[in-house]
Motif scaffolding. Structure first.
Motif, PDB file in Angstrom:
ATOM      1  N   VAL A 107       0.872  -1.182   0.000  1.00 29.56           N
ATOM      2  CA  VAL A 107       0.000   0.000   0.000  1.00 29.56           C
ATOM      3  C   VAL A 107       0.907   1.230   0.000  1.00 29.56           C
ATOM      4  N   GLY A 108       0.726   2.071  -0.966  1.00 35.21           N
ATOM      5  CA  GLY A 108       1.553   3.273  -1.021  1.00 35.21           C
ATOM      6  C   GLY A 108       2.938   3.046  -1.601  1.00 35.21           C
ATOM      7  N   ASP A 109       3.218   1.821  -2.030  1.00 29.81           N
ATOM      8  CA  ASP A 109       4.510   1.554  -2.673  1.00 29.81           C
ATOM      9  C   ASP A 109       4.598   2.376  -3.966  1.00 29.81           C
ATOM     10  N   GLU A 110       5.674   3.134  -4.105  1.00 30.26           N
ATOM     11  CA  GLU A 110       5.715   4.036  -5.269  1.00 30.26           C
ATOM     12  C   GLU A 110       5.918   3.316  -6.593  1.00 30.26           C
ATOM     13  N   ASP A 111       6.212   2.027  -6.543  1.00 30.90           N
ATOM     14  CA  ASP A 111       6.326   1.276  -7.799  1.00 30.90           C
ATOM     15  C   ASP A 111       4.985   0.779  -8.322  1.00 30.90           C
ATOM     16  N   ARG A 112       3.915   1.011  -7.554  1.00 27.00           N
ATOM     17  CA  ARG A 112       2.609   0.511  -7.989  1.00 27.00           C
ATOM     18  C   ARG A 112       2.169   1.184  -9.282  1.00 27.00           C
ATOM     19  N   LEU A 113       1.400   0.448 -10.067  1.00 24.73           N
ATOM     20  CA  LEU A 113       0.764   1.031 -11.244  1.00 24.73           C
ATOM     21  C   LEU A 113      -0.386   1.917 -10.772  1.00 24.73           C
ATOM     22  N   THR A 114      -0.450   3.133 -11.289  1.00 20.56           N
ATOM     23  CA  THR A 114      -1.468   4.068 -10.797  1.00 20.56           C
ATOM     24  C   THR A 114      -2.401   4.583 -11.886  1.00 20.56           C
ATOM     25  N   GLU A 115      -2.097   4.264 -13.142  1.00 24.13           N
ATOM     26  CA  GLU A 115      -2.980   4.756 -14.209  1.00 24.13           C
ATOM     27  C   GLU A 115      -3.024   3.753 -15.344  1.00 24.13           C
TER      28      GLU A 115
END
Ligand code: SF4
Length: 636
Positions: free
Chosen positions: A61-69
């Motif tokens: 959660v909140g990992d900056e490597d997550r896909l966001t778009e």
């Protein structure tokens, strides 16, 4: 209704990191544990404790490597876009492929860490479009043991509950390492109970340290070893005669098949001292029922070991009573559920055959669809057919490109697709080849249900928000389904999907969330005649003297397809390493049947001689290729 009420939101959800299914919630804001999880008492963790993995359940959660778009491919590059455009593009690609090559040119791959509802929607979409090529990789881990359980007792699932382990008298852990893989369940019988613990595994590991006895039969001889134990029990008259008479069939033929099994010969073949064979039989005879915990280690011989273990349970009357039975220690949190809801190429929801008239009638009634009776391809077959009979794929939280050996081959297969749509939380080897990538939520950001390793259906509660525009696969599959097939995908809430599952799957029909689906086997088994059938024992041990026997540990847990790797080393006994001229940390190539992987070596006394031990995630290409033994050499 009841199904809806029982899922009333609480601040607790189910740990996404293994199939034990502990309950947890975000730690309080002002707590020193901020950002981590706190345990909440649940059926699998009644004391509210978590293991070290579970405490970190919010790591993604909140990992900056997550896909966001959402991303779509333009001029060869994946570029961000809005959801509507991405969904339109994804649906158009899959629809065009189906129009051009037929619906069975589409593959649908689900994931054992996605919810029941998401896997249900995926297989519904596949079948509504006309394809039975729908699968998830849970089948790679425990398929043989699950099949043995289904054949013997009626369901491809555990007979024994995690919540009963504290009451077990004798726990036989076979080919598993619950101390690391399922720690809370392990502690239930090691610390919470008073069980005699016997560990049967070719590699001594963390579980061995807590065991009373460790036995390491020669790879390929486990079934013979357990048959020898059964023969000892029969010779001593220590079997449960009334259980055998009242609850089983085929006993005489089974007994006859063991007539030639001699403990001394079996000891020689299995390389287990004869006293140890007899000691285990005596421990079993003295125990009040046997609890078997089986992991991926029982998969290597087409289910022969699992069937031998089922024989032991039948002989000792150990199924249908608390604290005893067979627990299939699955790794990923919804491995059981993904298959239960029909994410398989040969089964409809509830483990019904594709040509089962009653199941087809239920589906026709609820979906208004006539499902094809022709089984689809499994995941491995589908990947091999990418670009040939399979021209488009919808991949949900799965990473078929995980093969570490032949990245070029895998890349070619993925690129040969006319349309590839991937839903995931991270960029992976597979998203790199996709036409459309749709950002997903992790388990603690979702609502719905998952089914733990003992068939307990538990409610997920969204206790965190997905990052950016990422969203639960449930929403994405509803939108894709509506675009692709119109009606039948307009759900407002996962609870509506679960209620539909109950209507088409008899095993889920009466389940209350929080409880286990199916019968408890107290009075009868879920087999056609209500009994468990002994089969004549297979007592020929197949020992492969060529190369090293491949032994595969359980899968690591993890949120996304990119996050499921564990220790990626090859583990060898010092004698084998010496014989191969290898030393600690050497770069090695491990070759199996038609595939190989590259890794580094670690030398370990606890590994039995003749064994090459790898974690399941690392061994994936070899397992997919059906490898039993491997050659190891130094990489130059
Ligand atoms: Fe999570 Fe499994 Fe640990 Fe329980 S045992 S806290 S489910 S990782």
């Amino acid at each position: 209704n009841e199904a809806t009420e029982r899922q009333e939101a609480t601040d607790a959800t189910v740990c996404p990191l293994c199939a034990v299914g502990c309950h947890l919630a975000p730690a309080d804001e002002d707590d020193a544990m901020r950002g981590r999880a706190r345990g909440v008492a649940g059926p699998a963790n009644p004391n509210g404790r978590l293991c070290a993995k579970g405490i970190n359940a919010f790591e993604s959660v909140g990992d900056e490597d997550r896909l966001t778009e959402p991303l779509v491919r333009e001029d060869g590059e994946l570029v961000p876009t809005d959801w509507a455009s991405a969904l339109d593009r994804a649906a158009a690609g899959l629809r065009d492929t189906a129009d051009a090559h037929g619906p069975d040119s589409l593959a649908f791959l689900g994931a054992p860490h996605c919810s029941n509802e998401e896997n249900y929607l995926l297989q519904k979409l596949a079948r509504t479009m006309g394809s039975n090529t729908v699968d998830n990789r849970a089948r790679l881990c425990h398929d043989n043991a699950a099949a043995a359980l289904a054949e013997r007792f009626g369901y491809p699932a555990s007979t024994l509950g995690v919540d009963e382990l504290a009451e077990s008298d004798l726990v036989l852990v076979v080919g598993a390492n619950p101390a690391v893989q399922q720690p809370v369940a392990f502690n239930a019988f090691v610390r919470g109970g008073d069980a005699d613990v016997v560990h049967v595994d070719p590699r001594a590991n963390e579980t061995t340290r807590a065991a009373d006895v460790h036995l390491a039969p020669r790879p390929g001889t486990d079934a013979l070893f357990f048959h020898a134990v059964a023969a000892e029990l029969l010779d001593a008259g220590s079997h449960d005669e009334s259980f055998v008479a009242e609850r089983t069939t085929g006993f005489e033929a089974y007994r006859e098949s063991l007539a030639d099994v001699d403990a001394v010969q079996a000891a020689a073949a299995t390389d287990v001292p004869v006293d140890d064979v007899r000691d285990l039989a005596e421990r079993i005879a003295a125990a009040d029922g046997v609890a078997i915990i089986a992991g991926t280690g029982v998969e290597a011989d087409d289910g022969a070991t699992a069937r031998a273990l089922c024989d032991l349970l039948c002989l000792t009357g150990s199924v249908g009573r608390r604290g005893a039975g067979f627990a299939l220690f699955r790794g990923l949190n919804n491995e059981q559920g993904a298959t239960d809801v029909g994410c398989r190429p040969d089964e409809l929801p509830g483990h019904a055959d594709l040509d089962d008239p009653a199941a087809r009638a239920r589906i026709a009634d609820v979906w208004d669809v006539e499902v094809s009776e022709e089984p689809g391809l499994n995941e491995k077959e589908a990947l091999a057919a990418f670009g040939e009979s399979i021209r488009g794929a919808l991949v949900v939280g799965e990473n078929p490109a995980i093969s570490k050996r032949d990245a070029d081959w895998t890349a070619e297969r993925l690129d040969a697709l006319d349309s590839l749509v991937v839903l995931d939380v991270y960029e992976t080897e597979t998203t790199a080849h996709a036409d459309v990538v749709l950002p997903a939520a992790v388990g603690v950001e979702k609502s719905g249900t998952v089914t733990n390793l003992d068939r307990r259906v538990q409610a997920l509660t969204a206790v965190a928000d997905p990052p950016g525009d990422a969203r639960p696969d449930f929403e994405t599959l509803c939108d894709l389904g509506t675009r692709l097939v119109g009606d039948g995908f307009d759900y407002d809430d996962p609870r509506e999907v679960f209620d539909e599952l109950r209507a088409v799957s008899p095993v889920h029909a009466d389940v209350t969330v929080g409880e286990r689906w199916g019968d408890d086997y107290r009075d009868r088994f879920a087999t056609p005649d209500g009994r468990a059938a002994f089969e004549p024992a297979e007592t020929d041990a197949e020992v492969d003297d060529e190369g090293l026997a491949l032994v595969v540990g359980s899968r690591a847990g993890g949120f996304g397809a990119a996050d499921t790797t564990a220790d990626d080393l090859l583990h060898l006994n010092p004698a084998d390493a010496d014989a191969l001229g290898l030393v600690e940390s050497d770069a090695v190539v491990v070759r199996g049947d038609g595939d190989s992987i590259e890794t580094s070596l670690t030398v370990e006394d606890g590994v039995r001689e003749g064994v090459a031990y790898l974690h399941a995630d690392v061994a994936d290409p070899l397992v997919r290729a059906g490898t039993a033994s491997v050659e190891v050499e130094k990489r130059t």
